[in-house]
Scaffold this motif. Structure first.
Motif, short mmCIF file in Angstrom:
data_model
loop_
_atom_site.label_atom_id
_atom_site.label_comp_id
_atom_site.label_asym_id
_atom_site.label_seq_id
_atom_site.Cartn_x
_atom_site.Cartn_y
_atom_site.Cartn_z
N LEU A 92 59.72 61.11 31.56
CA LEU A 92 60.26 60.05 30.71
C LEU A 92 59.86 58.66 31.18
CD1 LEU A 92 63.74 61.65 30.02
CD2 LEU A 92 62.03 61.02 28.30
N GLN A 93 59.48 58.53 32.44
CA GLN A 93 58.93 57.25 32.90
C GLN A 93 57.62 56.96 32.19
OE1 GLN A 93 58.65 57.30 37.17
NE2 GLN A 93 60.79 56.70 37.46
N GLN A 94 56.83 58.00 31.93
CA GLN A 94 55.55 57.83 31.25
C GLN A 94 55.71 57.81 29.73
OE1 GLN A 94 52.36 60.35 32.59
NE2 GLN A 94 53.11 60.39 34.69
N ASN A 95 56.68 58.57 29.22
CA ASN A 95 56.86 58.65 27.78
C ASN A 95 58.35 58.63 27.45
OD1 ASN A 95 56.74 59.10 25.05
ND2 ASN A 95 56.21 61.27 25.21
N PRO A 96 58.92 57.44 27.36
CA PRO A 96 60.37 57.34 27.09
C PRO A 96 60.78 57.88 25.73
CG PRO A 96 59.46 55.26 27.91
CD PRO A 96 58.30 56.13 27.57
N SER A 97 59.80 58.15 24.86
CA SER A 97 60.11 58.60 23.51
C SER A 97 59.92 60.11 23.33
CB SER A 97 59.23 57.86 22.48
OG SER A 97 59.49 56.48 22.52
N ASP A 98 59.93 60.84 24.43
CA ASP A 98 59.79 62.30 24.36
C ASP A 98 61.15 62.90 24.05
OD1 ASP A 98 59.49 65.01 24.78
OD2 ASP A 98 58.17 64.78 26.52
N ALA A 99 61.36 63.26 22.79
CA ALA A 99 62.66 63.76 22.35
C ALA A 99 63.04 65.05 23.05
CB ALA A 99 62.66 63.95 20.84
N LEU A 100 62.07 65.94 23.29
CA LEU A 100 62.37 67.21 23.94
C LEU A 100 62.85 66.98 25.37
CD1 LEU A 100 62.40 70.28 24.08
CD2 LEU A 100 59.96 70.23 24.63
N ALA A 101 62.17 66.09 26.09
CA ALA A 101 62.59 65.79 27.46
C ALA A 101 63.97 65.16 27.48
CB ALA A 101 61.56 64.87 28.13
N LEU A 102 64.25 64.29 26.52
CA LEU A 102 65.57 63.66 26.44
C LEU A 102 66.65 64.70 26.17
CD1 LEU A 102 64.55 60.48 24.45
CD2 LEU A 102 65.69 60.46 26.69
N ASN A 103 66.36 65.65 25.28
CA ASN A 103 67.33 66.70 25.00
C ASN A 103 67.58 67.57 26.22
OD1 ASN A 103 67.46 69.87 23.98
ND2 ASN A 103 68.90 68.53 22.94
N LEU A 104 66.51 67.92 26.93
CA LEU A 104 66.68 68.73 28.14
C LEU A 104 67.47 67.97 29.20
CD1 LEU A 104 63.21 70.52 28.51
CD2 LEU A 104 65.44 71.61 28.24
N ARG A 105 67.19 66.67 29.34
CA ARG A 105 67.93 65.89 30.34
C ARG A 105 69.40 65.77 29.93
NH1 ARG A 105 65.96 59.99 32.32
NH2 ARG A 105 66.88 59.35 30.32
#
Length: 333
Positions: free
Chosen positions: A51-64
Motif C-alpha cells: 500500500l505504500q507503493q499503491n495506496p489505491s489497491d482495493a484488495l490490499a485494503l480489504n485484506l488489511r
C-alpha cells in the motif's frame, strides 16, 4: 531481467494514478496465508509494503481491514474496508466486510452511537446481498442482522424469512441455520432444534468440516437454552466430526468456556486446533491463544498462561486482548 529502481518508481506512480494495479498474486497469497495462520504482524508487513507503493489497491485494503478486524481494531478496519468499497463499489465481499466491521463497532459503543452504526451495518449487508444474490455469506449475515435487529433499525423475522427462502435454492445448509435462528427468535424452540438438526443431516453428506460446524452450532443453541447435557453431547459430536481440526473445534471450545463447563476439554480442543493444519481467519490463532491463556490463568497455572499470552502477542502485537492479558499475567492477577 531485473528492473531498475526508477522504472519501479514510475510503475508505482502509474498504479497509484489509475488504480489499475493490484496486489501481486504471490503477495496476495502470502498475505492471506499469514492471516489464516494468525500471523497478523506478518500480514500487515506485506500489505503495508504494497500500500505504500499503491495506496489505491482495493484488495490490499480489504485484506488489511480483515487483519484489523481479527485484531479487534474496529476503527482501523472500518477505515480500510470503507476505502476498499469506495474504490470498488461493485464488489459484494468488500461491502460484506465493511458491514461486519460496522457491526462489531456498534456492539461496543453507547446506544445513540450504536443506533447510527447499526443502520450503516444493515446498508452494507444489503448492498453486499444485492450486488451478488448468490453470496451465501452476505445473505447469511444479512439474515442474521434481520433476526437480531429491532424493526426501528430495519430488522424483523419476516425479512429474515425472505432471505432464508433465497438461500434455500442454492445454499440449503445456510438456509436451515437461518431458519433455526428465526424460529429461536420467535421462541419456537422445537422448530429451531429441528432446523439445526436438519442442517446436521444435510451437512453429513457435504463434508466433515460442514458437519462439525453444524454440530457446534446446535451445541451453541443448547447453551442459550441452558440445556447443558444436550449441549455437551452436541459439542462432542462436533469434535468427533472435526477430522481436520479446523475452526469448529475452537468454536466448540468457546461454547464450553462461555458455559463454564469442561475446561479440560476446551483446552484440549483449542490446542488441537492450534497444532493442526486448518488454521483460519475465522478463528485467529492469537485470539485462541489468548483464550487458552485465560483458561490456564483461571486454573492457577500462571506460567502456561504467560506463555500463551506471549505467543499471542508475538503473532499480533496490535491485538489489545493479548497486551492486556500479558499485563495481568505479569502482575499475577
Amino acid at each position: 531481467m531485473s528492473l531498475s529502481r526508477p522504472f519501479l518508481l514510475a510503475a508505482a506512480l502509474v498504479c497509484t494514478a489509475f488504480a489499475a494495479c493490484a496486489l501481486p498474486p504471490a503477495a496476495t497469497t502470502a498475505a492471506q496465508d499469514a492471516l489464516n495462520r494468525g500471523q497478523a504482524d506478518q500480514a500487515l508487513h506485506i500489505l503495508n509494503d504494497n500500500l505504500q507503493q499503491n495506496p489505491s489497491d482495493a484488495l490490499a485494503l480489504n485484506l488489511r481491514c480483515r487483519v484489523y478486524y481479527a485484531e479487534e481494531r474496529w476503527d482501523e478496519a472500518i477505515s480500510d474496508c470503507g476505502q476498499a468499497v469506495r474504490l470498488s463499489p461493485q464488489d459484494s465481499n468488500f461491502h460484506l466486510w465493511l458491514g461486519r466491521a460496522y457491526g462489531e463497532k456498534a456492539s461496543r459503543v453507547n446506544f445513540v452511537s450504536a443506533y447510527k452504526i447499526a443502520r450503516l451495518t444493515r446498508a452494507e449487508f444489503e448492498s453486499a446481498a444485492s450486488l451478488d444474490p448468490h453470496n451465501g455469506e452476505a445473505l447469511s449475515d444479512l439474515g442474521q442482522f434481520y433476526v437480531e435487529a429491532p424493526q426501528v433499525l430495519g430488522g424483523g423475522t419476516a425479512k429474515a424469512q425472505g432471505v432464508a427462502q433465497q438461500l434455500q435454492a442454492y445454499a440449503p445448509l445456510r438456509a436451515h441455520e437461518l431458519q433455526g435462528r428465526i424460529a429461536e427468535q420467535k421462541k419456537d424452540y422445537a422448530t429451531a432444534e429441528q432446523e439445526f438438526r436438519t442442517r446436521i443431516s444435510l451437512a453429513a453428506h457435504v463434508s466433515p468440516t460442514e458437519a462439525s460446524q453444524a454440530w457446534m452450532d446446535l451445541g451453541s443453541f443448547y447453551r442459550r437454552r441452558s440445556q447443558w447435557d444436550q449441549m455437551e453431547a452436541a459439542l462432542v459430536s462436533g469434535a468427533a466430526a472435526a477430522i481436520d481440526h479446523g475452526p469448529a473445534l475452537a468454536d466448540g471450545a468457546s461454547t464450553l468456556i462461555e458455559s463454564n463447563r469442561r475446561p479440560d476439554l476446551a483446552a484440549q480442543w483449542m490446542q488441537q486446533y492450534l497444532d493442526g493444519k486448518a488454521l483460519s481467519e475465522d478463528a485467529p490463532a492469537f485470539v485462541i491463544l489468548a483464550k487458552l491463556g485465560d483458561l490456564y490463568r483461571s486454573q492457577g497455572n500462571a506460567t502456561r498462561a504467560a506463555n500463551a499470552y506471549a505467543e499471542a502477542q508475538s503473532l499480533a502485537s496490535g491485538y489489545a486482548g493479548a497486551q492486556q492479558n500479558t499485563k495481568k499475567a505479569q502482575s499475577g492477577r
